[in-house]
Design a protein around this motif. Structure first.
Motif, PDB file in Angstrom:
ATOM      1  N   GLU A   8      16.021  -0.576  47.319  1.00  0.00           N
ATOM      2  CA  GLU A   8      16.885   0.261  48.159  1.00  0.00           C
ATOM      3  C   GLU A   8      16.071   1.170  49.085  1.00  0.00           C
ATOM      4  O   GLU A   8      16.518   1.499  50.181  1.00  0.00           O
ATOM      5  CB  GLU A   8      17.852   1.049  47.270  1.00  0.00           C
ATOM      6  N   GLU A  54      22.362   5.128  49.228  1.00  0.00           N
ATOM      7  CA  GLU A  54      21.240   4.380  48.630  1.00  0.00           C
ATOM      8  C   GLU A  54      20.245   5.336  47.955  1.00  0.00           C
ATOM      9  O   GLU A  54      19.650   5.000  46.932  1.00  0.00           O
ATOM     10  CB  GLU A  54      20.526   3.517  49.670  1.00  0.00           C
ATOM     11  N   HIS A 106      21.649   6.069  44.606  1.00  0.00           N
ATOM     12  CA  HIS A 106      21.504   4.900  43.728  1.00  0.00           C
ATOM     13  C   HIS A 106      20.069   4.814  43.206  1.00  0.00           C
ATOM     14  O   HIS A 106      19.833   4.563  42.031  1.00  0.00           O
ATOM     15  CB  HIS A 106      21.842   3.596  44.483  1.00  0.00           C
ATOM     16  N   HIS A 115      28.200   2.071  41.530  1.00  0.00           N
ATOM     17  CA  HIS A 115      27.282   1.417  42.458  1.00  0.00           C
ATOM     18  C   HIS A 115      28.000   0.282  43.208  1.00  0.00           C
ATOM     19  O   HIS A 115      27.854   0.133  44.419  1.00  0.00           O
ATOM     20  CB  HIS A 115      26.055   0.887  41.687  1.00  0.00           C
ATOM     21  N   GLU A 135      28.455   0.078  47.182  1.00  0.00           N
ATOM     22  CA  GLU A 135      27.911  -1.088  47.904  1.00  0.00           C
ATOM     23  C   GLU A 135      29.002  -1.738  48.753  1.00  0.00           C
ATOM     24  O   GLU A 135      28.742  -2.223  49.856  1.00  0.00           O
ATOM     25  CB  GLU A 135      27.317  -2.111  46.939  1.00  0.00           C
ATOM     26  N   HIS A 137      29.735   0.527  51.897  1.00  0.00           N
ATOM     27  CA  HIS A 137      28.777   0.485  53.027  1.00  0.00           C
ATOM     28  C   HIS A 137      28.305  -0.936  53.353  1.00  0.00           C
ATOM     29  O   HIS A 137      27.296  -1.117  54.023  1.00  0.00           O
ATOM     30  CB  HIS A 137      27.594   1.444  52.792  1.00  0.00           C
TER      31      HIS A 137
HETATM   32 FE   LIG Z   1      22.779   0.683  46.322  1.00  0.00          FE
END
Ligand SMILES: [Fe+2]
Ligand SMILES: [Fe+2]
Length: 295
Positions: free
Chosen positions: A42, A72, A75, A155, A159, A162
């Motif tokens: 990421e 990100e 994450h 997550h 994901e 985006h």
């Molecule tokens: Fe991610």
């Protein structure tokens, strides 16, 4: 779709790091292998989009890029802590994480920015495909340990939220035409090969490192069915979406699963409630509180 940065923390019981999934430790290590890819992966995604940030004119897309980077970054932070739990459990998490970082640094050093962005676009399609599997069929993770389930669901939702950002940047900054198409399609073929080689390699290494746990025949059977099963296995289930990437007019939102995003507020509330209930309990990672913050 405007990605929102959510500063969430999760209670991940350390003693369940190797067998938090309802289908046992071998399937758990499939997810754990994916988790090992995220910190290095990421950061690479963020950098490859940042390389083009100055060339984006559309103010809306600029805002989306900020949201994408914010998500990100969260994450990465959470997966670093998750991966630390694997290391503490005696698995070679840091070694494998560093190995991927070394590999991606070669890309940073030797590949043109357009190739790096192409790799990000392909891998973001992968995260979107895998996220859709998890969100659209909750039995894939149902019955697993709560904190891990919440983290993977969070997550997957972000994901999804985006999923078009890197692709929209790609379309905005590279000249349209056959060259752009061939770079995207060719990168997908190579990326697919490398991605799955690394995932399966890491998955096997984690299983081998955790071999004392036993139950290997049944575990390998469950893992094989989970990944390759003809009806609901991961690979057969994403085949159609993978192929759709090769259509010249492809766009990530062609697969319109935005209705899933309605779950985010409920998840954030559930994470807050779980954290409040677990504060100070032994075995939880540390007393934490989920905080929601808009970018
Ligand atoms: Fe991610
Ligand atoms: Fe992403």
């Amino acid at each position: 779709m405007m990605p929102v940065r959510r500063d969430l923390r999760f209670n991940l019981p350390a003693q369940r790091a190797c067998d938090w999934h309802a289908q046992g430790s071998h399937v758990t290590h499939f997810y754990n292998a994916l988790s090992l890819l995220f910190p290095a992966g990421e950061r690479f995604f963020m950098d490859s989009v940042r390389n083009y940030r100055d060339r984006i004119d559309d103010p809306e897309l600029k805002k989306q890029v900020l949201g994408f980077i914010g998500q990100e970054a969260m994450h990465t932070r959470e997966h670093i802590e998750y991966n630390d739990l694997l290391q503490q459990a005696g698995l070679p998490a840091h070694k494998l994480d560093n190995r991927l970082l070394w590999f991606l640094n070669l890309f940073r050093k030797y590949l043109p920015h357009s190739w790096q962005l192409a790799i990000t676009v392909c891998l973001e399609h992968y995260t979107a495909m895998l996220a859709a599997l998890l969100l659209e069929d909750s039995s894939r993770i149902a019955g697993s340990v709560e904190g891990y389930t919440q983290m993977w669901t969070w997550h997957a939702l972000e994901e999804t939220e985006h999923k078009s950002v890197s692709y929209d940047v790609w379309n905005a900054v590279l000249m349209p035409g056959l060259g752009r198409y061939l770079l995207r399609a060719g990168t997908m073929l190579i990326t697919t090969l490398i991605f799955w080689l690394i995932v399966f390699d890491y998955n096997v290494r984690l299983i081998v490192a955790d071999r004392k746990r036993g139950g290997h025949l049944r575990g390998m059977w469950r893992l094989t069915r989970y990944v390759w099963g003809p009806r609901r296995g991961v690979l057969p289930s994403i085949a159609g979406e993978w192929l759709s990437f090769f259509r010249p007019g492809f766009h990530p939102w062609d697969h319109d699963n935005r209705d899933q995003l309605a779950r985010i507020d409920g998840l954030v509330a559930a994470v807050d409630a779980a954290n409040a209930a677990n504060v100070g309990l032994p075995g939880t990672r540390r007393a934490r509180r989920g905080v929601r913050a808009a970018a």
